[in-house]
Design an enzyme around this catalytic site. Structure first.
Site, PDB file in Angstrom:
ATOM      1  N   ASN A  41       0.828  -1.222   0.000  1.00  0.00           N
ATOM      2  CA  ASN A  41       0.000   0.000   0.000  1.00  0.00           C
ATOM      3  C   ASN A  41       0.859   1.269   0.000  1.00  0.00           C
ATOM      4  OD1 ASN A  41       1.045   0.034   2.568  1.00  0.00           O
ATOM      5  ND2 ASN A  41      -0.915  -0.098   3.639  1.00  0.00           N
TER       6      ASN A  41
ATOM      7  N   HIS B 158       3.333   1.911   2.085  1.00  0.00           N
ATOM      8  CA  HIS B 158       3.874   2.364   3.375  1.00  0.00           C
ATOM      9  C   HIS B 158       5.400   2.302   3.390  1.00  0.00           C
ATOM     10  CE1 HIS B 158       3.476  -1.912   5.257  1.00  0.00           C
ATOM     11  NE2 HIS B 158       4.744  -1.693   5.033  1.00  0.00           N
TER      12      HIS B 158
ATOM     13  N   GLU C  72       1.474   4.377   7.364  1.00  0.00           N
ATOM     14  CA  GLU C  72       0.430   3.857   6.486  1.00  0.00           C
ATOM     15  C   GLU C  72      -0.196   4.990   5.665  1.00  0.00           C
ATOM     16  OE1 GLU C  72       0.231   0.792   6.233  1.00  0.00           O
ATOM     17  OE2 GLU C  72       0.434  -0.244   8.150  1.00  0.00           O
TER      18      GLU C  72
HETATM   19  C1  F6R Z   1      10.255  -2.776   8.025  1.00  0.00           C
HETATM   20  C2  F6R Z   1       9.379  -1.733   7.513  1.00  0.00           C
HETATM   21  C3  F6R Z   1       8.375  -1.978   6.441  1.00  0.00           C
HETATM   22  C4  F6R Z   1       8.856  -2.921   5.335  1.00  0.00           C
HETATM   23  C5  F6R Z   1       7.752  -3.156   4.307  1.00  0.00           C
HETATM   24  C6  F6R Z   1       8.164  -4.162   3.268  1.00  0.00           C
HETATM   25  O1  F6R Z   1      11.096  -2.269   9.026  1.00  0.00           O
HETATM   26  O2  F6R Z   1       9.460  -0.658   8.005  1.00  0.00           O
HETATM   27  O3  F6R Z   1       7.988  -0.747   5.873  1.00  0.00           O
HETATM   28  O4  F6R Z   1       9.986  -2.379   4.724  1.00  0.00           O
HETATM   29  O5  F6R Z   1       6.607  -3.614   4.948  1.00  0.00           O
HETATM   30  O6  F6R Z   1       8.304  -5.404   3.890  1.00  0.00           O
HETATM   31  P1  F6R Z   1       8.906  -6.669   3.135  1.00  0.00           P
HETATM   32  O7  F6R Z   1      10.331  -6.347   2.869  1.00  0.00           O
HETATM   33  O8  F6R Z   1       8.761  -7.807   4.106  1.00  0.00           O
HETATM   34  O9  F6R Z   1       8.123  -6.834   1.887  1.00  0.00           O
END
Ligand code: F6R
Length: 242
Positions: free
Chosen positions: A136, A138, A143
């Site tokens: 999304n 983030h 968010e």
């Molecule tokens: C982790 C964080 C999140 C992740 C995001 C992607 O510290 O802040 O923003 O970077 O959710 O997560 P993955 O890499 O698991 O797809």
């Protein structure tokens, strides 16, 4: 934004590690911003290898992680402190007291947020912030709808984010619903940002980032306003970019 195209996840990890090592070598006392999740795991493995081969030292490095779940102690296997210790810190020559992660089990969470933000400012902000991106949009746990001016703060996790993270927990009830995250303002203060994007399931998000408008409804879009962002993405993640 500078886009570096990588073949696959392994290639992203290798290229990202070269980028991080170059920054560490260039700076006197580098301050790194770190992320958790699946995306940076390969990067951390490469950094461990280079450290073991004595090609880079972390003795002068300070780190600040982006976020931590509320309610999980440091020794909970799903806490981000546990993740970082397991996947990076305990395998390299960093001083553990130079590694910072918000304390999600602090008694006074608001106070913890203020103290964490102050500590980052005292270190003259982050030299290189590593980011992943949520489906999304983030970044950290900021968010959609989060103000671009936010500092370290307490957040309610979006349902989609909880679902994406549920794979690490035994049951839905155990997936935390709150987290502490550095703010979008904190992230934007970083002197340099390295965003890693891997896999077809991130292709939509990457396309929206590169082609869409800048909007608080898609937090990562703020990165287009930053003067020094590099994106390393693999072919699968770039597959929907026109
Ligand atoms: C982790 C964080 C999140 C992740 C995001 C992607 O510290 O802040 O923003 O970077 O959710 O997560 P993955 O890499 O698991 O797809």
């Amino acid at each position: 934004m500078n886009i570096i195209s990588a073949k696959d996840y392994q290639d992203i990890s290798l290229k990202a590690s070269e980028f991080v090592i170059q920054t560490i070598k260039e700076l006197d006392k580098p301050v790194l911003g770190l992320a958790t999740g699946s995306t940076p795991e390969g990067l951390y493995k490469c950094l461990i290898d280079r450290n073991n081969e004595k090609q880079v030292s972390f003795q002068e490095v300070t780190t600040f992680n982006l976020d931590e779940y509320v309610g999980l102690t440091a020794n909970h296997p799903n806490s981000y402190r546990y993740y970082m210790n397991e996947k990076l810190f305990q395998h390299i020559d960093i001083s553990i007291e130079n590694t910072h992660i918000p304390n999600g089990s602090a008694k006074d969470l608001e106070k913890e947020c203020v103290a964490y933000e102050e500590l980052i400012q005292q270190h003259n902000c982050i030299d290189l912030q590593i980011l992943g991106i949520g489906h999304n949009g983030h970044i950290g746990f900021n968010e959609p709808g989060t103000s671009f001016t936010t500092r370290t703060h307490l957040v309610e996790l979006a349902e989609t984010t909880r679902k994406a993270n549920a794979r690490f927990f035994n049951s839905w009830e155990e997936v935390p619903s709150q987290a502490i995250t550095t703010g979008i303002g904190t992230i934007m203060d970083s002197k340099q940002i390295l965003l890693l994007v891997s896999g077809e399931d991130k292709a939509e998000a990457l396309n929206r980032l590169l082609d869409g408008e800048i909007s608080e409804e898609f937090p990562a879009s703020v990165l287009k306003e930053h003067p020094n962002v590099t994106v390393i993405a693999d072919e699968a993640a770039l597959s929907k970019v026109q």
